[in-house]
Design a protein around this motif. Structure first.
Motif, mmCIF file in Angstrom:
data_model
loop_
_atom_site.group_PDB
_atom_site.id
_atom_site.type_symbol
_atom_site.label_atom_id
_atom_site.label_comp_id
_atom_site.label_asym_id
_atom_site.label_seq_id
_atom_site.Cartn_x
_atom_site.Cartn_y
_atom_site.Cartn_z
ATOM 1 N N LYS A 14 -107.993 -16.949 14.753
ATOM 2 C CA LYS A 14 -108.547 -17.293 16.070
ATOM 3 C C LYS A 14 -107.534 -18.079 16.894
ATOM 4 O O LYS A 14 -107.373 -17.844 18.099
ATOM 5 N N HIS A 15 -106.854 -19.031 16.267
ATOM 6 C CA HIS A 15 -105.848 -19.818 16.974
ATOM 7 C C HIS A 15 -104.699 -18.936 17.431
ATOM 8 O O HIS A 15 -104.190 -19.085 18.544
ATOM 9 N N LEU A 16 -104.299 -18.014 16.579
ATOM 10 C CA LEU A 16 -103.214 -17.099 16.922
ATOM 11 C C LEU A 16 -103.590 -16.257 18.129
ATOM 12 O O LEU A 16 -102.784 -16.074 19.051
ATOM 13 N N GLU A 17 -104.818 -15.745 18.146
ATOM 14 C CA GLU A 17 -105.281 -14.942 19.285
ATOM 15 C C GLU A 17 -105.246 -15.754 20.577
ATOM 16 O O GLU A 17 -104.809 -15.257 21.625
ATOM 17 N N LEU A 18 -105.703 -17.003 20.500
ATOM 18 C CA LEU A 18 -105.698 -17.861 21.697
ATOM 19 C C LEU A 18 -104.273 -18.114 22.195
ATOM 20 O O LEU A 18 -104.006 -18.066 23.397
ATOM 21 N N LEU A 19 -103.350 -18.384 21.246
ATOM 22 C CA LEU A 19 -101.968 -18.646 21.635
ATOM 23 C C LEU A 19 -101.321 -17.413 22.257
ATOM 24 O O LEU A 19 -100.580 -17.521 23.245
ATOM 25 N N ILE A 20 -101.612 -16.247 21.699
ATOM 26 C CA ILE A 20 -101.047 -15.006 22.249
ATOM 27 C C ILE A 20 -101.594 -14.747 23.648
ATOM 28 O O ILE A 20 -100.846 -14.391 24.564
ATOM 29 N N ARG A 21 -102.897 -14.951 23.813
ATOM 30 C CA ARG A 21 -103.490 -14.751 25.141
ATOM 31 C C ARG A 21 -102.930 -15.760 26.147
ATOM 32 O O ARG A 21 -102.684 -15.426 27.306
ATOM 33 N N TYR A 22 -102.732 -16.997 25.689
ATOM 34 C CA TYR A 22 -102.126 -18.009 26.568
ATOM 35 C C TYR A 22 -100.726 -17.569 26.996
ATOM 36 O O TYR A 22 -100.363 -17.646 28.171
ATOM 37 N N TYR A 23 -99.941 -17.077 26.033
ATOM 38 C CA TYR A 23 -98.579 -16.650 26.364
ATOM 39 C C TYR A 23 -98.598 -15.439 27.300
ATOM 40 O O TYR A 23 -97.747 -15.323 28.187
ATOM 41 N N GLU A 24 -99.563 -14.539 27.118
ATOM 42 C CA GLU A 24 -99.665 -13.378 28.009
ATOM 43 C C GLU A 24 -99.895 -13.817 29.456
ATOM 44 O O GLU A 24 -99.320 -13.245 30.382
ATOM 45 N N VAL A 25 -100.739 -14.842 29.638
ATOM 46 C CA VAL A 25 -100.981 -15.384 30.985
ATOM 47 C C VAL A 25 -99.686 -15.982 31.549
ATOM 48 O O VAL A 25 -99.319 -15.738 32.705
ATOM 49 N N PHE A 26 -99.004 -16.753 30.715
ATOM 50 C CA PHE A 26 -97.721 -17.336 31.115
ATOM 51 C C PHE A 26 -96.729 -16.241 31.524
ATOM 52 O O PHE A 26 -96.082 -16.310 32.562
ATOM 53 N N TYR A 27 -96.638 -15.209 30.686
ATOM 54 C CA TYR A 27 -95.631 -14.164 30.898
ATOM 55 C C TYR A 27 -95.945 -13.326 32.135
ATOM 56 O O TYR A 27 -95.029 -12.905 32.843
ATOM 57 N N ARG A 28 -97.228 -13.091 32.425
ATOM 58 C CA ARG A 28 -97.586 -12.340 33.635
ATOM 59 C C ARG A 28 -97.064 -13.041 34.884
ATOM 60 O O ARG A 28 -96.493 -12.415 35.772
ATOM 61 N N HIS A 29 -97.269 -14.360 34.943
ATOM 62 C CA HIS A 29 -96.797 -15.101 36.122
ATOM 63 C C HIS A 29 -95.265 -15.165 36.142
ATOM 64 O O HIS A 29 -94.654 -15.108 37.220
ATOM 65 N N TYR A 30 -94.670 -15.277 34.975
ATOM 66 C CA TYR A 30 -93.196 -15.246 34.887
ATOM 67 C C TYR A 30 -92.664 -13.963 35.516
ATOM 68 O O TYR A 30 -91.699 -13.991 36.277
ATOM 69 N N ARG A 31 -93.285 -12.812 35.208
ATOM 70 C CA ARG A 31 -92.816 -11.522 35.736
ATOM 71 C C ARG A 31 -92.983 -11.446 37.258
ATOM 72 O O ARG A 31 -92.127 -10.886 37.951
ATOM 73 N N ILE A 32 -94.064 -12.022 37.770
ATOM 74 C CA ILE A 32 -94.267 -12.033 39.228
ATOM 75 C C ILE A 32 -93.175 -12.864 39.896
ATOM 76 O O ILE A 32 -92.606 -12.473 40.915
ATOM 77 N N CYS A 33 -92.872 -14.026 39.288
ATOM 78 C CA CYS A 33 -91.809 -14.882 39.823
ATOM 79 C C CYS A 33 -90.456 -14.181 39.709
ATOM 80 O O CYS A 33 -89.621 -14.264 40.629
ATOM 81 N N GLN A 34 -90.230 -13.499 38.603
ATOM 82 C CA GLN A 34 -88.965 -12.785 38.405
ATOM 83 C C GLN A 34 -88.765 -11.717 39.489
ATOM 84 O O GLN A 34 -87.674 -11.580 40.055
ATOM 85 N N SER A 35 -89.834 -10.979 39.755
ATOM 86 C CA SER A 35 -89.768 -9.944 40.782
ATOM 87 C C SER A 35 -89.481 -10.551 42.149
ATOM 88 O O SER A 35 -88.643 -10.051 42.911
#
Length: 199
Positions: A69-90
């Motif tokens: 469960k903790h792993l799933e939460l951390l992965i989902r948290y990172y996915e949110v982080f990475y989505r915004h990173y990609r928008i900023c990168q673009s």
């Protein structure tokens, strides 16, 4: 004169007595009793050990479930982080995107359109992240928020001159640096996390 017969066990006891048989009987009896005691002790120990194994197995399943469960939460948290990173990168690398149908979309507009959705997603995971992340990664989380805010402040500018472009690239470089360190720290954390190992 009629012969008298003694019971058979009298004769047996006389013979045993002649050969020190009482000692043999006592030895056999003691051996039997000690063997019986040893078997009962082993049964008790086996039952006790079996219960311990069952308890450990149950504890491991609980820890594994919690880890998953903790792993799933951390992965989902990172996915949110990475989505915004990609928008900023673009937004940092391009002012606009031209699509095959001829439509042109400014990356600045995309950034502002998606900002509120990212904030809401991050707010949903931030509490869990603060509880689950080790101190080093929590520091990086704080750094990432600061870096994203600095990039947002550059994107607020209305004049898109060379200074704007340079500041935009510099602000994104900080986001990139945090991302690399965050990924490295997250990988190390997931490799060394001990939640599935009983202590």
């Amino acid at each position: 004169m009629t012969p008298t017969y003694q019971p058979w066990y009298i004769d047996l006891l006389s013979i045993l007595g002649a050969f020190g048989g009482w000692a043999a009987v006592v030895a056999v009896l003691l051996h039997y009793l000690s063997d019986l005691h040893a078997k009962r002790t082993l049964q008790r120990e086996a039952s006790h050990l079996g219960q311990k194994v069952a308890d450990l197995s149950h504890e491991l399943k609980l820890r594994e479930s919690a880890y998953t469960k903790h792993l799933e939460l951390l992965i989902r948290y990172y996915e949110v982080f990475y989505r915004h990173y990609r928008i900023c990168q673009s937004a940092a690398n391009h002012d606009a995107h031209k699509f095959p149908d001829g439509n042109v979309v400014k990356t600045r507009d995309t950034f502002w359109e998606k900002l509120d959705a990212w904030r809401a997603e991050m707010a949903a995971f931030e509490g869990s992240a603060r509880l689950l992340l080790p101190a080093s990664l929590l520091d990086l989380h704080e750094e990432s928020i600061t870096a994203f805010n600095q990039f947002k402040n550059v994107m607020k500018r209305t004049v898109e001159d060379s200074a704007y472009q340079a500041d935009k690239r510099e602000a994104f470089a900080k986001i990139e640096d945090v991302k690399i360190r965050f990924e490295t720290g997250l990988r190390a954390f997931l490799r060394t996390e001990q939640m599935v190992s009983p202590k």
